[in-house]
Design an enzyme around this catalytic site. Structure first.
Site, PDB file in Angstrom:
ATOM      1  N   ASP A  14       0.836  -1.208   0.000  1.00  0.00           N
ATOM      2  CA  ASP A  14       0.000   0.000   0.000  1.00  0.00           C
ATOM      3  C   ASP A  14       0.869   1.255   0.000  1.00  0.00           C
ATOM      4  OD1 ASP A  14      -2.446   1.296  -0.014  1.00  0.00           O
ATOM      5  OD2 ASP A  14      -2.614   1.351   2.173  1.00  0.00           O
ATOM      6  N   HIS A  31       2.316   3.419  -8.849  1.00  0.00           N
ATOM      7  CA  HIS A  31       2.205   1.983  -9.148  1.00  0.00           C
ATOM      8  C   HIS A  31       3.403   1.526  -9.976  1.00  0.00           C
ATOM      9  CE1 HIS A  31      -1.694   2.230  -7.443  1.00  0.00           C
ATOM     10  NE2 HIS A  31      -2.296   2.822  -8.468  1.00  0.00           N
ATOM     11  N   LEU A 125      10.712 -20.382  -4.682  1.00  0.00           N
ATOM     12  CA  LEU A 125       9.627 -19.624  -4.052  1.00  0.00           C
ATOM     13  C   LEU A 125       8.303 -19.747  -4.812  1.00  0.00           C
ATOM     14  CD1 LEU A 125       8.794 -17.270  -2.038  1.00  0.00           C
ATOM     15  CD2 LEU A 125       9.442 -15.709  -3.876  1.00  0.00           C
TER      16      LEU A 125
HETATM   17  C1  IPE Z   1      -5.350  -2.936  -0.234  1.00  0.00           C
HETATM   18  O1  IPE Z   1      -5.049  -1.613  -0.410  1.00  0.00           O
HETATM   19  C2  IPE Z   1      -5.416  -3.632  -1.566  1.00  0.00           C
HETATM   20  C3  IPE Z   1      -4.137  -3.809  -2.235  1.00  0.00           C
HETATM   21  C4  IPE Z   1      -2.980  -3.555  -1.713  1.00  0.00           C
HETATM   22  C5  IPE Z   1      -4.210  -4.326  -3.570  1.00  0.00           C
HETATM   23  P1  IPE Z   1      -6.178  -0.504  -0.576  1.00  0.00           P
HETATM   24  O2  IPE Z   1      -5.499   0.799  -0.537  1.00  0.00           O
HETATM   25  O3  IPE Z   1      -7.020  -0.786  -1.752  1.00  0.00           O
HETATM   26  O4  IPE Z   1      -7.067  -0.794   0.716  1.00  0.00           O
HETATM   27  P2  IPE Z   1      -7.829   0.150   1.700  1.00  0.00           P
HETATM   28  O5  IPE Z   1      -8.490   1.198   0.875  1.00  0.00           O
HETATM   29  O6  IPE Z   1      -6.795   0.710   2.613  1.00  0.00           O
HETATM   30  O7  IPE Z   1      -8.763  -0.769   2.415  1.00  0.00           O
HETATM   31  C1  IPE Z   2      -1.516   0.275  -3.261  1.00  0.00           C
HETATM   32  O1  IPE Z   2      -1.387   1.644  -3.291  1.00  0.00           O
HETATM   33  C2  IPE Z   2      -1.741  -0.304  -4.623  1.00  0.00           C
HETATM   34  C3  IPE Z   2      -3.102  -0.817  -4.831  1.00  0.00           C
HETATM   35  C4  IPE Z   2      -4.029  -0.841  -3.932  1.00  0.00           C
HETATM   36  C5  IPE Z   2      -3.421  -1.331  -6.133  1.00  0.00           C
HETATM   37  P1  IPE Z   2      -2.606   2.639  -3.246  1.00  0.00           P
HETATM   38  O2  IPE Z   2      -2.963   2.992  -4.655  1.00  0.00           O
HETATM   39  O3  IPE Z   2      -3.724   2.100  -2.450  1.00  0.00           O
HETATM   40  O4  IPE Z   2      -1.953   3.865  -2.530  1.00  0.00           O
HETATM   41  P2  IPE Z   2      -2.602   4.879  -1.488  1.00  0.00           P
HETATM   42  O5  IPE Z   2      -3.220   4.060  -0.408  1.00  0.00           O
HETATM   43  O6  IPE Z   2      -3.622   5.651  -2.256  1.00  0.00           O
HETATM   44  O7  IPE Z   2      -1.460   5.709  -1.028  1.00  0.00           O
HETATM   45 MG    MG Z   3      -4.233   2.304  -0.461  1.00  0.00          MG
END
Ligand code: IPE
Ligand code: IPE
Ligand code: MG
Length: 241
Positions: A14, A31, A125
């Site tokens: 995240d 990303h 792995l």
């Molecule tokens: C969790 O992150 C999902 C992934 C890492 C793919 P999100 O940013 O989508 O989750 P929330 O919004 O914190 O629940």
């Molecule tokens: C995690 O980063 C990647 C996915 C959930 C696909 P985020 O896109 O959720 O990043 P934040 O939480 O907005 O910083």
């Molecule tokens: Mg996020």
């Protein structure tokens, strides 16, 4: 120290959006920069002979994001497989998609299937890509399969137990997650592998995913080992309890 190295590590990757925002960049740039962190985590786990690494790359809830971002993430899964296959082979990685197939374009599914076929005889792995994945959905899908079995008279209600249900999860051979890591500071599970997380140690770091490298991962595993060894010593050194 008797704490065993984690067999199965799960990572909720995240913070890509925040990483980009801090730099005045579009979210997809975050990303894009997360790819190197993915590869570094794979290398570290492969080197340390971790049995399985499950990476949460796209949740069933993530479809609600802006269309452009969704498209980028879906295509990125294909591009990473395409670009990195040689290194995955060199590392002896076995790749597997974990999640629902519905809603994913046929081309992307073909890449996941190809990656599975090409790497399935590797001995290193087990790398799981949780994509279009939801923990509740996985349990619901297992319950459906169980209901179908019951209907065909292959299982009675009394025979349904944890092992039976676990045997119908997306990847039934996977061990439970020993260590769950979440980057970017949120203390949330976000519908990640609910069944496999029942007894996991959870560790959260404020580091954003694109900045999460070898040092961070190795540091967290060391901390995990220290904590497990301490917990073991509470029971006079017996690791199971
Ligand atoms: C969790 O992150 C999902 C992934 C890492 C793919 P999100 O940013 O989508 O989750 P929330 O919004 O914190 O629940
Ligand atoms: C995690 O980063 C990647 C996915 C959930 C696909 P985020 O896109 O959720 O990043 P934040 O939480 O907005 O910083
Ligand atoms: Mg996020």
């Amino acid at each position: 120290m008797s704490g065993a190295y984690p067999s199965h590590i799960g990572i909720i990757m995240d913070g890509n959006g925040r990483w980009a925002k801090m730099r005045g960049l579009p979210r997809i740039e975050g990303h894009r920069r997360g790819e190197e962190a993915i590869m570094e985590a794979v290398r570290v786990c492969a080197e340390h002979h971790v049995k399985a690494l499950s990476l949460f790359a796209f949740s069933t809830e993530n479809w609600e994001r802006p269309e452009e971002e969704v498209r980028f993430l879906v295509n990125m899964s294909r591009d990473v497989l395409r670009k990195r296959m040689e290194e995955f082979m060199r590392l002896g990685v076995r790749l597997r998609h974990i999640g629902r197939r519905d809603r994913l374009p046929p081309e992307i599914l073909a890449w996941f299937d190809m990656a599975y076929e090409v790497t399935r005889h590797n001995r290193g792995l087990n790398l799981n890509i949780n994509f279009n994945y939801g923990g509740r959905g996985e349990i619901v899908d297992a319950a459906r399969k169980l209901a179908a079995e019951a209907r065909m008279g292959r299982v009675s209600c009394a025979e349904i137990d944890e092992a039976r249900l676990a045997g119908l999860l997306y990847a039934p051979d996977l061990p439970d997650i020993d260590l769950l890591i979440r980057t970017a500071g949120e203390m949330r599970i976000s519908n990640f592998m609910l069944w496999r997380l029942a007894r996991s140690r959870i560790m959260v770091t404020p580091v954003l995913w694109p900045d999460f490298g070898r040092t961070e991962l190795e540091g967290m595993v060391s901390e995990y080992l220290r904590a497990e060894a301490l917990a073991d010593s509470d029971y006079g050194g017996s690791p199971e309890g």
